[in-house]
Design a protein around this motif. Structure first.
Motif, short mmCIF file in Angstrom:
data_model
loop_
_atom_site.label_atom_id
_atom_site.label_comp_id
_atom_site.label_asym_id
_atom_site.label_seq_id
_atom_site.Cartn_x
_atom_site.Cartn_y
_atom_site.Cartn_z
N MET A 1 0.81 -1.21 0.00
CA MET A 1 0.00 0.00 0.00
C MET A 1 0.85 1.26 0.00
O MET A 1 0.32 2.38 -0.03
CB MET A 1 -0.92 0.00 1.22
CG MET A 1 -1.93 -1.13 1.19
SD MET A 1 -3.00 -1.10 2.61
CE MET A 1 -4.10 0.26 2.16
N PHE B 1 -5.24 12.30 0.52
CA PHE B 1 -5.20 12.36 -0.94
C PHE B 1 -5.46 11.00 -1.56
O PHE B 1 -5.22 10.80 -2.73
CB PHE B 1 -3.83 12.89 -1.40
CG PHE B 1 -3.40 14.12 -0.69
CD1 PHE B 1 -4.23 15.22 -0.65
CD2 PHE B 1 -2.18 14.16 -0.03
CE1 PHE B 1 -3.83 16.37 0.01
CE2 PHE B 1 -1.79 15.30 0.64
CZ PHE B 1 -2.60 16.41 0.66
N SER B 2 -5.92 10.08 -0.78
CA SER B 2 -6.09 8.73 -1.32
C SER B 2 -7.52 8.50 -1.82
O SER B 2 -8.46 9.11 -1.34
CB SER B 2 -5.77 7.68 -0.26
OG SER B 2 -4.46 7.87 0.19
N GLY B 3 -7.63 7.60 -2.75
CA GLY B 3 -8.94 7.11 -3.17
C GLY B 3 -9.76 8.09 -3.99
O GLY B 3 -9.30 9.17 -4.35
N ILE C 1 -4.73 14.35 -7.82
CA ILE C 1 -3.89 13.24 -7.41
C ILE C 1 -4.72 12.30 -6.55
O ILE C 1 -5.36 12.72 -5.59
CB ILE C 1 -2.59 13.73 -6.71
CG1 ILE C 1 -1.65 12.55 -6.43
CG2 ILE C 1 -2.86 14.55 -5.46
CD1 ILE C 1 -0.20 12.95 -6.28
N ASN C 2 -4.75 11.04 -6.93
CA ASN C 2 -5.55 10.01 -6.26
C ASN C 2 -6.99 10.49 -6.05
O ASN C 2 -7.59 10.30 -4.99
CB ASN C 2 -4.91 9.63 -4.93
CG ASN C 2 -3.52 9.05 -5.13
OD1 ASN C 2 -3.24 8.48 -6.19
ND2 ASN C 2 -2.66 9.21 -4.17
N MET D 1 0.53 8.93 -14.73
CA MET D 1 0.14 10.32 -15.00
C MET D 1 -0.58 10.38 -16.33
O MET D 1 -0.08 9.89 -17.34
CB MET D 1 1.39 11.22 -15.04
CG MET D 1 1.05 12.69 -15.23
SD MET D 1 2.46 13.76 -14.84
CE MET D 1 2.95 14.25 -16.48
N THR E 1 -1.97 9.15 -10.37
CA THR E 1 -2.26 8.11 -9.38
C THR E 1 -0.95 7.61 -8.81
O THR E 1 -0.04 7.24 -9.55
CB THR E 1 -3.02 6.93 -10.01
OG1 THR E 1 -4.19 7.44 -10.67
CG2 THR E 1 -3.44 5.92 -8.97
N ILE F 1 0.75 5.01 -5.53
CA ILE F 1 0.39 3.75 -4.89
C ILE F 1 -0.70 3.97 -3.83
O ILE F 1 -1.55 3.10 -3.61
CB ILE F 1 1.64 3.05 -4.27
CG1 ILE F 1 1.34 1.63 -3.81
CG2 ILE F 1 2.22 3.86 -3.12
CD1 ILE F 1 1.02 0.66 -4.90
N GLY G 1 -3.20 5.65 -4.10
CA GLY G 1 -4.51 5.71 -4.75
C GLY G 1 -5.00 4.35 -5.22
O GLY G 1 -6.03 4.24 -5.87
#
Lengths: 423, 317, 167
Positions: free
Chosen positions: A20, B14-16, C10-11, C54, C75, C77, C79
């Motif tokens: 992850m 900033f994820s997902g 980003i993500n 990207m 994106t 990792i 994400g």
């Protein structure tokens, strides 16, 4: 416990964090108010430092401090086996390879630190550069360290070498050379340090292979009690021997003490190549005797290991290499000598195999050449000389269990489709 | 993990989530990303040597590693759409300077007409490099080991150079003047690569020797292109272009004389290989010695001729 | 060096951020956004540890200026997958033992994911080519290839994903 785990696949405990991108490696650690370090390295592989001028660099906006040897007279040399490596090379002292540190630049950003390093001016008095260990061993060669260029000599003797060669029908004598190799762990040397004034603790987040050795070495170098040095192990991005040695640790500690702020130092890959340990290049001179029936009778080896500018694990690596001079083959009469030699090359230390990999190139070549001369299939020649339970190694260890070499040779020959015969 | 400072886990923010298209027009001081060639040329005429042109960046950022701060102004060509096109115009193929190696590799037209160029692009670097690196960047960087340069010479490529004053078209051969040196002036932009559409019976072979299959800087490159006459036997013309053996990509012209007009079946491949070996004078460097390069040049020339021979025999006309 | 403001997604998150003309996309991702799953192994585009996606393409973020990412969709990792539900590629890496030191893993997973998007049934050679821009120094390539094969099989079958959760 046994019921739960034995015979079952167990997933690596930190694999989920790693897939992850959550696992924290040294360079992934950030503190507020953190400063960045860059190291000014040697400008010549073998020279006396005459002058170092940091005046332009300190004036660069964003540079917080530049530490040179003058600022740290109390700090002692470090090293895994021998304390021969300076933290910073001072005026009148010698730089012995291109990785020697001359100054620690501390700045608000990496970019400012890089710029400042390029503004430091250095004057040196150049000495003869010794890049060949054979030159280093000559009587008139300049001394890299004051006690001589041959750092360590180890001897090996088993049985009667004269008798062994007298019994041989074929004798093969050759010289083999191996080269420098970088371990290239994917994560370069990196770390973060803080100094807590109240408790007097230095905390270092640095990937290390020998935490307690590193702790002791950092403590003795700085003159701190061991318990005041905390080495915290983040996730390691590979090491393969390269992270046994001190790299960023003491520089981080000094910068943290000097600025009372968190500090980070990450090498560039180029810097890692130049400054941090390598696999030892070996010169291996071997003389091997065998009977016409294809049994080894005598094995004589001279090993010269180039340990570069500093000892690191050198004496142990070269010494161990010599012990493995016969490979996994029975020889009653063995004689060896191993020299660990200083040069002005990048210092060599531990890497996967610790001296034995270099030796394999020599002994397996000898076995092939002998087999060819004797007219025996090289696989068969190896099989009839290979270790069994009860075999004794060149240093006299009796093997009592787990000797799989014959099985390995057979399996390897089978997988390779080896039909026997000569090459 | 309690020893880690607070705030390290904030990456969650900033994820997902789903990607939406984000469009912004670009600033600003120190960095220009115009949308039209004319604008780019205008900026170039204003800044000249004081601006760095960036295409894919795969050579430039390596060259300026750790000292990007030395560059005060950037001219980024990424927004100029017309430089990203591959198109056929009458009997010419026009390739925009910003066409990436991935585009070259996957273009059906390039594959059909210029297989040597297509394969060269496929052998460059890695997916990451091919997705960013461009044909224009490869040309302007002018590395003696530049992968596309020998194939371009072998297909008689010409380059269109533009300034806001004038434009000119130069043959590839005249463009390169030394390692990393070209005739391109600071106010000029390489905008297009022009290739004549090859005649029907044209065969090509691409050989790159490097230390690895991926991410290898070539030790030696051979791009061989042979045009056959109607009978598919008589050699009409040939281009033997090599890289990594001289300060610039070179053509071995002696091979032209030796092969033109001859029946392919009666060629002495070993002799032709020997000509290549004799006519190059490579240097020793980290990737290979002079001796190695000369030996290998001969062998790959023979291999290339054999490959073309079997391709020729397979084709029934 | 000049300062300027850029924007990108980003993500899945829209970001506006101040950067400089001498900042690399990699530095922006790590030092400013603290998305530290993207690594620097060489800084020269050789190792692939800094790989991100990207505008739909696999790229080395060490060879891209931060300013060049203005307007881009990126994106990393972080994400891919989440704690509740890992991506099938991530799961396969765990199950086959394709993760050792883990430093190459984020880049390797992104390369694998991108390859499987373009080619859902790669053979071994295609897999090797797909990850040819990513170095693993623990030399676990075989396990990584196994993981990508496993993920490809699962993604192409209906009931993809692990049935039992690893705990």
């Amino acid at each position: 416990m046994t019921e739960r785990y034995v015979g079952r696949n167990v997933y690596k405990v930190d694999a989920q964090d790693k897939v992850m991108g959550k696992a924290k490696y040294p360079d992934d650690i950030y503190f507020d108010n953190m400063l960045y370090l860059k190291i000014k390295r040697a400008t010549h592989p073998h020279a006396h430092l005459r002058r170092i001028d940091i005046s332009k660099a300190v004036k660069l906006p964003g540079v917080v401090k530049i530490i040179t040897a003058d600022d740290i007279p109390q700090v002692k040399n470090f090293g895994l086996i021998i304390k021969d490596q300076p933290v910073l090379v001072g005026i009148g002292q010698k730089m012995r390879y291109m990785g020697d540190a001359l100054a620690i630049v501390i700045a608000e950003t990496k970019e400012i630190a890089s710029k400042a390093v390029r503004l430091i001016e250095v004057e040196v008095e150049e000495l003869e550069v010794i890049s060949d260990p054979l030159r280093a061993m000559e009587k008139d060669a300049p001394l890299i360290h004051k006690d001589g260029n041959i750092l360590a000599t180890h001897y090996l003797e088993k049985g009667d070498i004269k008798k062994g060669f007298a019994e041989a029908n074929v004798i093969v004598e050759n010289e083999y050379r191996t080269t420098f190799l970088d371990q290239v762990p994917l994560q370069v040397e990196a770390g973060v340090g803080i100094y807590d004034e109240e408790s007097g603790f230095i905390k270092l987040w640095v990937a290390s292979q020998w935490l307690h050795d590193t702790q002791a070495d950092v403590a003795q170098s700085l003159g701190f009690p061991k318990e005041k040095i905390r080495i915290i192990q983040p996730v390691i991005g590979g090491a393969f021997g390269k992270k046994e040695d001190i790299s960023v640790h003491i520089h981080l500690a000094l910068a943290a003490i000097a600025t009372k702020r968190p500090v980070k130092l990450t090498y560039t890959r180029e810097e890692s190549m130049i400054a941090q340990s390598k696999r030892h290049p070996f010169i291996i001179r071997v003389k091997t005797g065998a009977t016409k029936e294809g049994y080894l009778t005598a094995w004589q080896a001279e090993v010269i290991g180039d340990t570069g500018a500093y000892a690191s694990s050198g004496p142990a690596v070269v010494h161990k290499g010599m012990y493995h001079c016969t490979g996994p083959y029975n020889v009653d009469n063995v004689k060896g000598v191993a020299y660990t030699v200083y040069t002005n090359n990048t210092y060599a230390g531990a890497m996967r195999g610790f001296g034995t990999t270099q030796m394999a190139f020599a002994y397996e070549s000898q076995m092939d050449i002998l087999a060819h001369k004797l007219g025996i299939d090289p696989a068969q020649f190896r099989l009839q000389n290979a270790y069994n339970i009860g075999s004794s190694t060149p240093n006299g260890q009796i093997l009592t269990h787990s000797v799989g070499v014959k099985e390995t040779i057979k399996k390897a020959a089978e997988i390779a489709g080896w039909k026997g015969g000569l090459r | 993990m309690e020893e880690f400072p607070q705030g390290l886990q904030n990456s969650k923010d900033f994820s997902g989530g789903d990607s939406k298209k984000c469009q912004r027009t670009v600033p600003c001081q120190g960095y220009f990303a115009p949308q039209r060639i004319e604008e780019a040329l205008e900026i170039l005429s204003r800044y000249g040597k004081e601006i760095k042109i960036i295409a894919g960046g795969t050579d430039l950022l390596v060259q300026y590693y750790d000292r990007l701060y030395e560059i005060n102004n950037w001219l980024d060509l990424k927004n100029i759409k017309e430089l990203k096109e591959v198109k056929i115009n009458k009997n010419q193929m026009i390739i925009g300077a910003m066409v990436t190696h991935t585009q070259l590799e996957s273009s059906e037209d390039i594959k059909t007409y210029y297989p040597v160029l297509s394969q060269a692009a496929a052998d460059i670097g890695s997916p990451q490099i091919r997705n960013r690196g461009t044909i224009g960047g490869n040309i302007v960087n002018a590395s003696p080991a530049g992968d596309l340069l020998s194939p371009l010479m072998a297909y008689d490529a010409q380059f269109k150079l533009q300034s806001n004053q004038r434009e000119m078209i130069v043959p590839a051969e005249e463009f390169f003047i030394g390692p990393k040196k070209t005739i391109l002036q600071p106010n000029q932009l390489l905008t297009r690569i022009i290739l004549p559409l090859p005649e029907e019976k044209t065969y090509g072979c691409w050989i790159k020797i490097g230390k690895r299959k991926a991410l290898a800087i070539a030790t030696i490159i051979l791009a061989l292109v042979v045009k056959m006459a109607e009978d598919n036997k008589t050699v009409k013309d040939v281009r033997t272009c090599l890289g990594s053996v001289a300060p610039t990509p070179i053509e071995i012209k002696e091979v032209r004389k030796k092969m033109a007009g001859k029946n392919f079946n009666q060629l002495d491949f070993a002799e032709l290989g020997q000509i290549v070996e004799d006519k190059i004078s490579p240097i020793d460097d980290i990737r290979g010695t002079r001796e190695y390069r000369k030996d290998v040049a001969k062998e790959i020339m023979i291999n290339a001729l054999e490959e073309i021979d079997s391709a020729r025999r397979e084709r029934n006309y | 060096m000049s300062k300027l403001t850029i924007g990108f997604i980003i993500n899945g998150q829209k970001k506006t951020i101040e950067t400089t003309t001498s900042t690399r996309l990699l530095d922006l991702i790590r030092d400013d956004l603290h998305l530290t799953g993207t690594k620097e192994g060489c800084g020269k585009g050789e190792c692939g540890a800094c790989t991100v996606i990207m505008n739909g393409e696999l790229v080395a973020s060490c060879l891209i200026l931060a300013t060049q990412s203005d307007g881009a969709v990126i994106t990393t990792i972080e994400g891919i997958g989440d704690n509740e539900c890992l991506d099938p590629v991530q799961e396969a890496f765990i199950e086959t033992g394709a993760v050792q030191c883990g430093f190459c893993t984020p880049g390797m997973i992104l390369a694998a994911k991108k390859m499987l998007e373009e080619n859902p049934h790669p053979d071994e050679e295609e897999i090797k080519r797909g990850i040819s821009g990513n170095l693993c120094r623990c030399t676990g390539y075989q396990k990584i290839i196994d993981a990508i094969k496993l993920a490809a099989n699962r993604l192409s079958s209906k009931n993809g994903g692990r049935s039992e959760k690893d705990d």
